[in-house]
Scaffold this active site. Structure first.
Site, PDB file in Angstrom:
ATOM      1  N   HIS A 103      28.441  -1.660  10.341  1.00  0.00           N
ATOM      2  CA  HIS A 103      27.998  -1.085  11.055  1.00  0.00           C
ATOM      3  C   HIS A 103      27.834   0.486  10.681  1.00  0.00           C
ATOM      4  CE1 HIS A 103      23.316  -0.495  10.918  1.00  0.00           C
ATOM      5  NE2 HIS A 103      22.983   0.218  10.790  1.00  0.00           N
TER       6      HIS A 103
ATOM      7  N   ASN B 213      24.364  -7.870  19.252  1.00  0.00           N
ATOM      8  CA  ASN B 213      23.580  -6.508  19.830  1.00  0.00           C
ATOM      9  C   ASN B 213      22.116  -7.382  20.618  1.00  0.00           C
ATOM     10  OD1 ASN B 213      23.114  -7.859  17.845  1.00  0.00           O
ATOM     11  ND2 ASN B 213      20.963  -5.884  17.556  1.00  0.00           N
TER      12      ASN B 213
ATOM     13  N   ASP C 224      22.027 -10.198   7.202  1.00  0.00           N
ATOM     14  CA  ASP C 224      20.914  -9.540   8.679  1.00  0.00           C
ATOM     15  C   ASP C 224      20.152 -10.476   9.094  1.00  0.00           C
ATOM     16  OD1 ASP C 224      21.336  -7.373  10.281  1.00  0.00           O
ATOM     17  OD2 ASP C 224      20.874  -5.824   8.848  1.00  0.00           O
TER      18      ASP C 224
ATOM     19  N   HIS D 158      26.521  -5.201   4.914  1.00  0.00           N
ATOM     20  CA  HIS D 158      24.641  -4.871   5.004  1.00  0.00           C
ATOM     21  C   HIS D 158      25.005  -3.066   3.982  1.00  0.00           C
ATOM     22  CE1 HIS D 158      24.517  -2.319   8.200  1.00  0.00           C
ATOM     23  NE2 HIS D 158      23.937  -3.504   9.173  1.00  0.00           N
TER      24      HIS D 158
ATOM     25  N   PHE E  49      20.343 -14.144  15.963  1.00  0.00           N
ATOM     26  CA  PHE E  49      20.304 -15.152  16.744  1.00  0.00           C
ATOM     27  C   PHE E  49      19.498 -15.060  17.737  1.00  0.00           C
ATOM     28  CE2 PHE E  49      21.343 -18.961  13.837  1.00  0.00           C
ATOM     29  CZ  PHE E  49      21.193 -18.695  12.393  1.00  0.00           C
TER      30      PHE E  49
HETATM   31  N1  LIG Z   1      19.486  -4.189  10.543  1.00  0.00           N
HETATM   32  C1  LIG Z   1      18.097  -3.735  11.554  1.00  0.00           C
HETATM   33  O1  LIG Z   1      17.538  -3.250  11.372  1.00  0.00           O
HETATM   34  N2  LIG Z   1      18.949  -4.513  12.327  1.00  0.00           N
HETATM   35  C2  LIG Z   1      19.446  -5.489  13.191  1.00  0.00           C
HETATM   36  C3  LIG Z   1      20.597  -4.701  13.421  1.00  0.00           C
HETATM   37  C4  LIG Z   1      21.613  -4.056  13.127  1.00  0.00           C
HETATM   38  O2  LIG Z   1      21.993  -5.196  11.417  1.00  0.00           O
HETATM   39  O3  LIG Z   1      21.770  -2.656  12.727  1.00  0.00           O
HETATM   40  C5  LIG Z   1      18.391  -5.805  14.299  1.00  0.00           C
HETATM   41  O4  LIG Z   1      18.899  -7.192  15.630  1.00  0.00           O
HETATM   42  O5  LIG Z   1      18.021  -6.468  14.576  1.00  0.00           O
HETATM   43 ZN   LIG Z   2      23.947  -3.810  11.183  1.00  0.00          ZN
HETATM   44 ZN   LIG Z   3      23.281  -7.106  11.993  1.00  0.00          ZN
END
Ligand SMILES: NC(=O)N[C@@H](CC(=O)O)C(=O)O
Ligand SMILES: [Zn+2]
Ligand SMILES: [Zn+2]
Length: 441
Positions: A173, A88, A300, A232, A57
């Site tokens: 991840h 992140n 995700d 994921h 978010f």
């Molecule tokens: N999945 C993605 O490609 N991006 C995610 C980070 C992540 O889940 O790896 C993000 O925070 O943008």
């Molecule tokens: Zn990820």
């Molecule tokens: Zn993610």
């Protein structure tokens, strides 16, 4: 509130009484009390609210992409009643102060229940972080993705040990950057945005890189005797590496409903980590979702703006939005008879509640939180970004069909309502402080 005549996932037609935050009764022919709001659900399906254990978010630090308010509106409109935010952000959620700051933002703005994860980087402060009511540790990045939080194996093992001692699950991840194919990014990568060749991203971040990292994470989890959940998973090889182990795994709607066949159309709007896979692997994922080898669907949800995505392939950020379209796409797959409604309920509600120990959530039963979603399976609509509520303003599923909620409640409060005749929508207010879908220390 009394919801009358709705059909539950198992086919029973029942009245559901909500008193305060809780489901008070699930019975035939309940009489409305004088002051009770009655919602006629005849001919419609009543589902337990979806629990999306993987969203980004973006607050603090990325509020031009998404905020707790816009993200949670998008969740509510998509039938997601609990979200779990990833670490992140900027600053990253890697110490107690960052956790508390994010928790305040969420409490002030979120329309849906939420959990907040803690992240792992060399500069983290595990002592203060484990003092917080963490939902889970993770997503722990075994390779760099948005936020550059990739870590090495010794730090991962240290984090697993600490999480096991604190009885906190760890979400991973799983990609191994040493197995990426750097040659795939040489030569002509196309233009910017939709003109970029995102099939090269899929070739770059190889299926083997995922499978190897999943194996490593599962092994390390077993050595630490901790709970590991693979985020994921994008390949059947990755899923199969969890088979017969204690580790659980999730799959995203984009890996289920998109493939490298969509790369031409999407360009950088189809760049994410792990990347889209070939159609055969996509089909194999759907098969594993059907037969139970995949435990959970989580989005995700990783919003970036259109301007950020409209760059060359190697510059555009990775990630696609999805929190509002997960349940609609899965319900559309039920309409197409690709999935059963029972399976959709299990992977969006029952299983995440069981895996992450949320005993009040995940089912329509007396005594549980009144997290409810009302849908009309006959009323499929075309997915259009303009009608969605994320701040990012686009969707990789534009033009697909989806079955969207008419009503979403979280702990008895109506957080989203849409008049099926006029399309008029309304949202509730933030739930406030009390939200804590996982008990703290
Ligand atoms: N999945 C993605 O490609 N991006 C995610 C980070 C992540 O889940 O790896 C993000 O925070 O943008
Ligand atoms: Zn990820
Ligand atoms: Zn993610």
């Amino acid at each position: 509130m009394l919801i009358t005549g709705g059909t539950l996932v198992d086919g029973r037609v029942r009245d559901v009484r909500v008193t305060g935050e809780t489901i008070a009764a699930v019975e035939r022919d309940l009489d409305p009390a004088a002051d009770e709001r009655v919602i006629d659900a005849h001919g419609k399906r009543l589902l337990p609210g979806a629990i999306d254990v993987h969203v980004h978010f973006r607050e603090p630090g990325g509020s031009h992409k998404e905020t707790w308010r816009t993200g949670s509106r998008s969740a509510a409109a998509g039938g997601v009643t609990t979200v779990v935010d990833q670490p992140n952000t900027d600053p990253p959620t890697v110490d107690g102060a960052a956790f508390d700051a994010k928790a305040r933002l969420a409490a002030d703005a979120s329309l849906v229940d939420y959990g907040i994860n803690g992240g792992v980087v060399p500069e983290w402060d595990p002592e203060s972080l484990f003092d917080c009511p963490l939902f889970a540790l993770g997503e722990v990045f075994l390779a760099d993705s948005t936020g550059e939080m990739g870590i090495d194996l010794p730090l991962f093992e240290d984090a697993l040990d600490r999480a096991a001692a604190a009885e906190v699950p760890v979400t991973v991840h799983a990609e191994d950057a040493t197995l990426f194919d750097r040659d795939a990014l040489d030569g002509d990568l196309g233009g910017v945005g939709r003109a970029a060749r995102s099939d090269r991203w899929s070739a770059f971040r190889t299926p083997e890189a995922e499978a190897e990292a999943v194996r490593r994470a599962v092994d390390a989890g077993e050595r630490a005797a901790g709970q590991v959940h693979i985020a994921h998973t994008s390949t059947p090889e990755g899923v199969d590496a969890t088979d017969g182990t204690d580790a659980t795994c999730e799959v995203t709607p984009h890996h289920l409903f998109l493939s490298t066949a969509d790369c031409d159309r999407l360009g950088t709007f189809g760049r994410m980590n792990p990347p889209l896979r070939d159609p055969d692997r996509r089909d194999a994922l759907l098969e594993r979702l059907r037969d139970g080898r995949i435990d959970v669907v989580a989005t995700d949800h990783a919003p970036h703006t259109v301007a950020e995505k409209r760059q060359p392939l190697t510059d555009a950020p990775s990630g696609v939005p999805g929190v509002e379209t997960m349940l609609p796409l899965l319900l559309d797959a039920v309409r197409r008879e690709e999935l059963t409604l029972e399976r959709v309920r299990d992977v969006t509600a029952a299983a995440p509640a069981a895996i992450f120990d949320l005993p009040r959530k995940g089912a329509i039963e007396t005594g549980r939180d009144a997290d409810l979603v009302l849908v009309d399976l006959e009323d499929d609509r075309e997915i259009e970004a303009a009608a969605l509520h994320s701040a990012c303003g686009w969707t990789p599923f534009e033009g697909r069909s989806g079955v969207f909620p008419e009503l979403t409640t979280v702990r008895g409060r109506t957080v989203y309502e849409r008049d099926p005749a006029t399309g008029a929508e309304s949202f509730g207010e933030p739930l406030g402080e009390s939200v804590r879908p996982r008990a703290g220390p």
